[in-house]
Design an enzyme around this catalytic site. Structure first.
Site, mmCIF file in Angstrom:
data_model
loop_
_atom_site.group_PDB
_atom_site.id
_atom_site.type_symbol
_atom_site.label_atom_id
_atom_site.label_comp_id
_atom_site.label_asym_id
_atom_site.label_seq_id
_atom_site.Cartn_x
_atom_site.Cartn_y
_atom_site.Cartn_z
ATOM 1 N N HIS A 92 1.002 -1.193 0.094
ATOM 2 C CA HIS A 92 -0.089 0.101 0.103
ATOM 3 C C HIS A 92 1.015 1.143 0.072
ATOM 4 O O HIS A 92 1.364 1.555 0.986
ATOM 5 C CB HIS A 92 -0.958 0.051 1.026
ATOM 6 N N HIS B 246 -3.002 6.771 -0.768
ATOM 7 C CA HIS B 246 -3.724 7.552 0.234
ATOM 8 C C HIS B 246 -3.389 8.040 1.364
ATOM 9 O O HIS B 246 -3.950 8.289 2.396
ATOM 10 C CB HIS B 246 -5.075 6.370 0.369
ATOM 11 N N TYR C 101 -0.645 7.235 3.453
ATOM 12 C CA TYR C 101 -0.234 6.562 4.393
ATOM 13 C C TYR C 101 1.287 6.487 4.397
ATOM 14 O O TYR C 101 1.829 7.351 3.736
ATOM 15 C CB TYR C 101 -0.767 5.101 4.451
#
Length: 393
Positions: free
Chosen positions: A189, A192, A194
């Site tokens: 990931h 977004h 993070y």
């Protein structure tokens, strides 16, 4: 459980329903379940209801990407999100993965660290969350571990240069654990807002060491994570998600196209299975009209490429037809329609998603209780029969 089989559906003329060879994985269609945080993993452990949820959305030869799964105890910033750092979590994931495999699907584990998108309540001994920076998120609120109260985001602590290899190692171990749990692969990931995104974006990353400044430097942490994970599990089992255009959690960049292109170019040498990019229209305030495009990133990346973010059936088909993407990830529509692929193939109406239940902790409501098409048809038949009976009298 109602059938979610698509073997007898004739829809191969639709680009999204055509087969696709993704490395070693023979996909029967190009519709992917996007990674979706669902906040129902009590005590950071995936629960039996997760097996039901993912199995409901599995079709033979499909690809599912799990909800974001923490790499360490300090990785979370949401209530009841799962982890993959302990043996107990590995064992808890095994029946969930098996449920997907039993229905013929492929399952990738998305691994993450929330970084500054967190609060001291999620950290051991109330420590500050870590980030690339010590700047706090100014917009929005964090939901506390109870799932009920909200608060301002905590001020993060910028990782020292010497600490960063520890976090690279956490990603590597999490990937190894995911494979032990039975996952077919791992999705990093990097989107977004993070931790990885906090290093990538110049609206967040204000470092003066080798991890800050130029785009190449801001990509360095991510590439170190990619290299470590690829060496651990193999590049043929590894994908990554980025969102250079997004502004979630105050994570913005002054030149998202240049960032995305440089990222894709740097990533090429690792020969990953895929990269997926969130569409420019997806912003924290909702979908917007924009002339920005992921095409330059698509053109820079040499391996398999997928897109996600607000796609409908029509523009999903067009993304495949035009060559913009090899696969399209669907989130909210897939969340609300466990038999989404079947409905798509049949042109059947879709359930409406219930936003108020996206991040609640109920194991059923807004999670596994969305009806299948057969259930809706049966309910409609029963209603019509009841109406006929009433008219008869």
């Amino acid at each position: 459980m109602p059938s979610n089989d698509t073997k007898k559906i004739k829809g191969s003329s639709m680009p999204l329903l055509t087969p696709y060879q993704l490395g070693r994985f023979q996909l029967s269609h190009r519709i992917v379940l996007a990674p979706l945080t669902r906040c129902r993993a009590y005590n950071a452990l995936p629960q039996p209801h997760a097996a039901i949820y993912y199995a409901q959305r599995t079709t033979p030869g499909c690809l599912l990407i799990s909800e974001a799964t923490g790499i360490s105890e300090s990785a979370s910033g949401y209530p009841c999100t799962p982890g993959i750092w302990s043996q107990e979590q590995i064992e808890a994931w095994k029946p969930v993965v098996k449920a997907v495999h039993d229905k013929g699907g492929y399952f990738f584990c998305q691994i993450w660290h929330a970084g500054r998108v967190s609060h001291t309540a999620y950290q051991s001994n109330g420590a500050a969350p870590v980030s690339s920076t010590n700047k706090r998120i100014r917009h929005g609120n964090v939901t506390l571990p109870s799932g009920k109260e909200q608060a301002d985001y905590s001020t993060p602590r910028a990782l020292t240069t010497e600490e960063i290899p520890q976090y690279v190692e956490q990603f590597r171990i999490a990937a190894r654990n995911a494979i032990e749990a039975g996952f077919d692969g791992v999705d990093i990931h990097g989107a977004h807002g993070y931790l990885i995104d906090q290093f990538l974006k110049d609206g967040v990353n204000d470092r003066t060491d080798k991890y800050g400044g130029s785009i190449e430097n801001r990509c360095r942490f991510t590439m170190e994570v990619v290299e470590a994970v690829a060496k651990e599990i193999g590049s043929s089992r590894l994908g990554i998600r980025i969102s250079p255009f997004a502004d979630f959690a105050d994570a913005t960049d002054s030149d998202p196209v240049a960032l995305g292109v440089q990222f894709a170019t740097s990533l090429n040498k690792y020969n990953l299975l895929y990269m997926h990019c969130v569409e420019p229209r997806m912003k924290a305030a909702g979908e917007i009209e924009t002339e920005q495009s992921s095409w330059p990133i698509r053109n820079a990346y040499k391996n398999s490429f997928s897109v996600g973010g607000g796609f409908t059936m029509a523009d999903g088909n067009e993304a495949i037809r035009s060559g913009k993407a090899d696969r399209v990830e669907f989130g909210r529509l897939f969340l609300a329609n466990p038999d989404f692929v079947k409905r798509f193939a049949l042109g059947a109406p879709l359930n409406k998603y219930k936003r108020e239940f996206f991040y609640t902790q109920d194991p059923v409501i807004g999670y596994t209780d969305y009806p299948f098409l057969e259930q809706q048809n049966l309910q409609e038949d029963l209603k019509n029969l009841k109406d006929l009976n009433l008219k008869a009298f």
